[in-house]
Design an enzyme around this catalytic site. Structure first.
Site, mmCIF file in Angstrom:
data_model
loop_
_atom_site.group_PDB
_atom_site.id
_atom_site.type_symbol
_atom_site.label_atom_id
_atom_site.label_comp_id
_atom_site.label_asym_id
_atom_site.label_seq_id
_atom_site.Cartn_x
_atom_site.Cartn_y
_atom_site.Cartn_z
ATOM 1 C CD GLU A 1 -37.570 72.036 -114.377
ATOM 2 O OE1 GLU A 1 -38.464 72.421 -115.178
ATOM 3 O OE2 GLU A 1 -36.219 72.204 -114.714
ATOM 4 C CB CYS B 1 -35.494 75.136 -114.900
ATOM 5 S SG CYS B 1 -34.375 74.596 -116.338
ATOM 6 C CE LYS C 1 -39.522 75.879 -116.541
ATOM 7 N NZ LYS C 1 -39.049 74.493 -117.016
#
Length: 508
Positions: free
Chosen positions: A266, A375, A341
């Site tokens: 990321e 993440c 995300k």
């Protein structure tokens, strides 16, 4: 027969010279149906049409059991077919060498050899034959010989349910269900003269999890997939060309090991924000977003020239005025797909004004179906479960964490995702320091590949792990066939055993 009397058990192909012996075995096995045995010409026809499908099992040289089968195009038969239908009036002209289903014609064990689990050996042979010939599965009509004892009180469907609940013992159904066959429907008038079953049968099926639909393309889908995780060192770069040069170095390296995927972390391009340090954090990251298109275009060219699929970590992107955290899957066939995300962290929202994405889906690749969660998304089990429902086999989690606490959240949640979704999970992050970039000062990472926890996998559930906080690449092979085996025959089956009758999960 007493076990200590057994010297040798052999599985052999049926030979025509065995006819008289199997006739005697069949008469013994079907004593309630004295005229139900195969004639010489019928056995001869089976051996001519499909010799591999006809086997016997011998104990001390004596035939103890037999299994007969043909291959059919299953779509040619109605769901309510009869035994006469499936055998083409007992001529076996329904056999097709290019068919898609192994159909069980008969299995019988001589009464004195019952209890030795010889029937299981015959069915194991059929399963192996089905896999070898790349057939969809096995099907047959299973008799219900104890149904006549309950026919006054129970319908065949009710009888089947009570057998499944272990309230009634049926020697045929109990054996088949324990041998991984699943009942799909009740067949009426299946076998003429089967009075014990009321001429009913239960259609039983076994699915070949290794079946591959014949492809007209030259390419084949890989079964063992090699992952190349890039544990990226955060360091200053003078310009985008320097960053791309470092990225290409790693892509070249993992490609040299014949990896199928190169996986970046990321915000691996965050060092380019150093030149915007005079701006506020929110404005600096929006300036960084202006590099995203160029990096994606370059990564796509790398994926083609190095013949590798690239998970391009994630990068900031401004779309319709909103700042998003997005990544790209650059496939080696030249196509590019995008992922977002979904859950931004409180810090991303507060410092940068970043918004969560709205799209979640799996991606088809030449190495199976994959998913990507960035993440913090790995800490929300609903997302990976939705991807698992779309038959995801590998989940990639590019991450960026500054402290060991943050890393531990991503690490342990990602391992949980591998167990509960019966898939592989690969996580990769950045290491080192960025003293000249606000809000990106320190990094902590240990890239890893997680597996489910069952006999075919490492007992720890960890396939491979990098050295913590060190720039390096991590190469690991994952076997997709092991997942298919796990889904059907695992010690526990998290996906199959969900109680969908009391809870559900779906995208809005």
């Amino acid at each position: 027969m007493d076990l200590n009397q057994i010297d040798k058990i052999e599985l052999e192909y049926l030979k025509f010279d065995d006819y008289l012996e199997i006739k005697a075995v069949m008469k013994s096995a079907y004593s309630s149906m004295p005229d139900s045995y195969w004639k010489e010409d019928q056995i001869k026809t089976l051996l001519e049409k499909f010799p591999e499908g006809q086997v016997v099992i011998k104990v001390n040289g004596q035939i103890a059991g037999t299994a007969l089968s043909i291959i059919v195009n299953y779509s040619e038969f109605d769901d309510n077919h009869t035994y006469r239908d499936i055998t083409a009036d007992y001529t076996f002209n329904s056999h097709r060498n290019d068919g898609d289903t192994l159909y069980g014609i008969d299995v019988f064990i001589k009464s004195e050899f019952r209890g030795l689990r010889l029937g299981r050996r015959l069915y194991d042979y059929r399963k192996e034959l089905c896999e070898t010939k790349n057939l969809r599965g096995i099907a047959f009509g299973g008799r219900i010989p104890n149904y006549h004892k309950h026919s006054n009180n129970l319908s065949p469907k009710e009888y089947l349910e009570k057998v499944k609940l272990k309230e009634i013992h049926d020697p045929v159904l109990n054996f088949q269900i324990s041998n991984d066959f699943h009942p799909t429907r009740v067949l009426k008038g299946y076998l003429e003269g089967d009075d014990d079953s009321g001429e009913y049968a239960v259609l039983l099926e076994w699915d070949n999890i290794y079946y591959e639909k014949p492809s007209k393309k030259a390419a084949t889908q890989k079964k063992v997939v090699r992952l190349g995780l890039i544990q990226w060192q955060m360091r200053p770069y003078n310009d985008i060309e320097s960053l791309l040069q470092q990225a290409e170095y790693f892509i070249d390296a993992v490609s040299g090991y014949r990896s199928d995927f190169a996986v970046f972390p990321e915000f691996f391009n965050a060092p380019l924000m150093a030149k915007f340090n005079h701006l506020s954090e929110a404005n600096a990251i929006r300036e960084l977003a202006k590099y995203t298109d160029e990096i994606v275009e370059k990564f796509s060219s790398y994926s083609i020239s190095y013949n590798i699929n690239i998970i391009a970590g994630s990068m900031p992107e401004v779309k319709d005025g909103e700042l998003l955290n997005v990544g790209y899957l650059c496939k080696r066939d030249g196509t590019v797909e995008r992922y977002e995300k979904i859950h931004v962290t409180p810090d991303e929202s507060k410092v940068w004004g970043m918004q969560g994405g709205k799209n979640i889906k799996t991606f088809d690749t030449d190495c199976g179906k994959i998913g990507v969660l960035i993440c913090y998304d790995a800490e929300f089990p609903e997302l990976s479960r939705l991807l698992a429902d779309e038959e995801m086999e590998i989940l990639f989690v590019p991450f960026l964490t500054d402290t060991q606490n943050g890393y531990s959240r991503v690490r342990h949640c990602s391992q949980a995702r591998a167990i509960e979704n019966e898939c592989y999970v690969a996580i990769t992050g950045s290491v080192g320091n960025l003293p000249n970039v606000h809000n990106m000062d320190i990094q902590f990472a240990q890239s890893m590949v997680f597996t489910p926890c069952d006999f075919a996998f490492p007992t720890s559930g960890v396939k491979a792990e990098a050295t913590p906080n060190t720039e390096m690449i991590l190469i690991a092979d994952v076997d997709l066939d092991l997942l298919r085996e796990l889904h059907q025959h695992g010690s526990v089956r998290n996906l199959k055993d969900r109680r969908k009758d009391i809870y559900n999960l779906s995208l809005k």
